[in-house]
Design a protein around this motif. Sequence first.
Motif, PDB file in Angstrom:
ATOM      1  N   LYS A  73       0.841  -1.192   0.000  1.00  0.00           N
ATOM      2  CA  LYS A  73       0.000   0.000   0.000  1.00  0.00           C
ATOM      3  C   LYS A  73       0.879   1.246   0.000  1.00  0.00           C
ATOM      4  O   LYS A  73       2.027   1.219   0.435  1.00  0.00           O
ATOM      5  CB  LYS A  73      -0.886   0.000   1.255  1.00  0.00           C
TER       6      LYS A  73
ATOM      7  N   LYS B 221      -5.160   9.557   2.362  1.00  0.00           N
ATOM      8  CA  LYS B 221      -5.749   8.451   1.591  1.00  0.00           C
ATOM      9  C   LYS B 221      -4.755   7.287   1.539  1.00  0.00           C
ATOM     10  O   LYS B 221      -3.582   7.440   1.904  1.00  0.00           O
ATOM     11  CB  LYS B 221      -6.124   8.893   0.173  1.00  0.00           C
TER      12      LYS B 221
ATOM     13  N   GLU C 119      -3.572   3.926  -1.172  1.00  0.00           N
ATOM     14  CA  GLU C 119      -3.725   3.343  -2.515  1.00  0.00           C
ATOM     15  C   GLU C 119      -3.067   1.973  -2.517  1.00  0.00           C
ATOM     16  O   GLU C 119      -2.104   1.742  -1.785  1.00  0.00           O
ATOM     17  CB  GLU C 119      -2.965   4.200  -3.548  1.00  0.00           C
ATOM     18  N   ASP C 120      -3.583   1.094  -3.383  1.00  0.00           N
ATOM     19  CA  ASP C 120      -2.869  -0.175  -3.582  1.00  0.00           C
ATOM     20  C   ASP C 120      -1.607   0.139  -4.362  1.00  0.00           C
ATOM     21  O   ASP C 120      -1.609   1.016  -5.223  1.00  0.00           O
ATOM     22  CB  ASP C 120      -3.728  -1.165  -4.374  1.00  0.00           C
ATOM     23  N   TYR C 121      -0.547  -0.572  -4.054  1.00  0.00           N
ATOM     24  CA  TYR C 121       0.725  -0.234  -4.684  1.00  0.00           C
ATOM     25  C   TYR C 121       1.582  -1.488  -4.814  1.00  0.00           C
ATOM     26  O   TYR C 121       1.859  -2.159  -3.825  1.00  0.00           O
ATOM     27  CB  TYR C 121       1.436   0.810  -3.812  1.00  0.00           C
TER      28      TYR C 121
END
Length: 693
Positions: free
Chosen positions: A201, A341, A343-345
């Motif tokens: 993430k 926030k 994010e998928d990473y």
Amino acid sequence: MTSELPKAYDPKETENKIYQLWEKSGFFNPDKFPGRRKKTYTIVMPPPNITGELHMGHALNATVQDILIRKKRMEGFKTLWLPGIDHAGIATQNVVERELKKEGKTRFDLGREKFIEKVWQWRTKYGNAILEQLKKLGASCDWSRTRFTLDKDYIKAVERAFLHYYKKGWIYQGKRVVNWCPRCQTSLSDLELEYKEEKGKLWYIRYPLRDQSSSTRTGLVVATTRPETMLGDTAVAVNPKDKRYENLIGKKVILPIQNREIPIIADEAVDKKFGTGAVKITPAHDLTDWEIGQRHKLEAPLVINAAGKMTKESKVCEGLTPLLCREKVIKELEKNNLIAKTEDYSHSLPYCDRCHSLIEPIPSKQWFLKMEKPAKTAIKTIKSGEIKFIPKNFEKIYFDWLKNIKDWCISRQLWWGHKIPIEGENDVLDTWFSSALWPLAVFGWPTKTKDLKTFYPTDVLSTGRDIINLWVARMVFSGIELTGQAPFHTVLIHPTVLTKEGKKMSKSLGTGIDPINLCEKYGADSTRFGITWQLMKGQDVRFTEDNIIMGRKFCNKIWNASRFLLMQKPPLIDADKLCRLTQIKSKNLTSADKKILKELDKTIKSVSKDLEDFQFGRASHILYDFFWHDFCDIYIEKSKEQNDEKTKEILFYVLLTSLKLLHPFIPFITEEIYQKLPINNKKQCLMIEEWPV
Ligand SMILES: [Zn+2]
């Protein structure tokens, strides 16, 4: 004189017998050739690790080297193929540690001395297994010169090299962020890591501005994949060209949780496109951040220690693993509404390529070799043409690495290896420091031995592409720096053996192939021929067993043809007379005679040239076509009609010459047949016959 061949070729019986014949002859050893040989031809084998097991890459490389050596030996060179074994510091230490673990012990339970004793015991038991396997393949190495990178003489060479660099002021001790394996408890070079793609993430964390009015709660948002390291942040950095942050440079933010003020700095190394373009700087736990920290004189508090645990500096997380600390940090940030926030990473994470633990970058005191001058030397040697890469395109890998070179961290916190020759120092040297000396240390350097004088510099280094930087580049500058001469003139980068589908072979995935099994099943010659067959235009080999089966059929064809000729009870053959016969082009020759002699001549020239050009595959195809088609299908058939003494002589002349040409590729069967041929002035072995010209 004439003896018949058994009906079917039995590689198992032949190979053992013939290898013993060669070893007994002594001709693997260049000092034992009959007559005087002046010009040398030397290959030093890339030493396999003592922990190694023979895989297809080894088999391919051994075949290629053996072909080169056998041809040069037949051409009258004083040939030496020197074998050896690398002590392989971290790899071996790990294997023995795993053994200990079965008894519930660690190396620390034994202590350094006892542990090293244990490794030596292991080395005595298993250390030469891989060389024994190479014998099965027919490798014509001078085993009497086998070297080990921890031999007494070798230790002297390593100490001398270290001292040489030290006196030049190229070796220094410094603190750096290094790749640290918390399990092996040692630093690792970039080249000793394996990367795994992982879904993680990206957290966007808000660092409040110090001078922000309390009504706005935006702050400066930084993106990170490792929130736990923020506890050691000492700055936030932006790119100086990033317009979005122009006004913030020089201002301060409050580091959440730790409640410390840290500056906003500008540095070229920051990627504007990553996350928000603002990044947190943790000098102690990231290689790039360490460099930025040095440039901006930032402090580098250590929040993760060498054992991979959070330190006192991390305050709230002391004693936790980084992953548990991460959870705690995120909870805390969420509570304070500081996560903008997530994010998928996907990113690739470094693991120790020996024990597969996750790498933790931490600062540590290490020994370094300044690489500026050695890199220049290594570049110049290739640019000037003193050393050639084959295929040439592999130069790029070499140059790219050397042009962006960093100083070489040569110390390792291991027990198995060459101790750094400085009093009170307990670290050992990176395995590659000693491997870099291989082509000179094997001949006794720094002692001016007869072997060093005779065989150094060597001729060809044949190796895989994966160690161009780790090994080849380092041998080049070490050789020149320490002896004034490049260690070889040609670097042959052999193709990689892949699975049929073009994937990397892997023992753990069950896609690896054991070449010794192939030798048992089909014979060593068939295996060698099948491998060589596929070496075309430098392309990687997509391995299929079909080629080995083809190799076996070819061997059987050679056997059957030879057996057929021998059954004709030929007269004692005078090889010299036969040579003349081909030159005279006597009137008595039929068109079939002339054709086969012409084709043979063409084959000799092409095969000789292809081997000079390292075109092993093409040479094997030419030989196959000639023997099977021109000789067996056409001439032997025709000979049944001609059926006179002259035809018999030509048949045996072509057979003998073919055996010589085939010998480097399929040494066992050719030697076996040669031993049965009725020839005048027969040499003790085909191995030392003259190469046809
Ligand atoms: Zn490790």
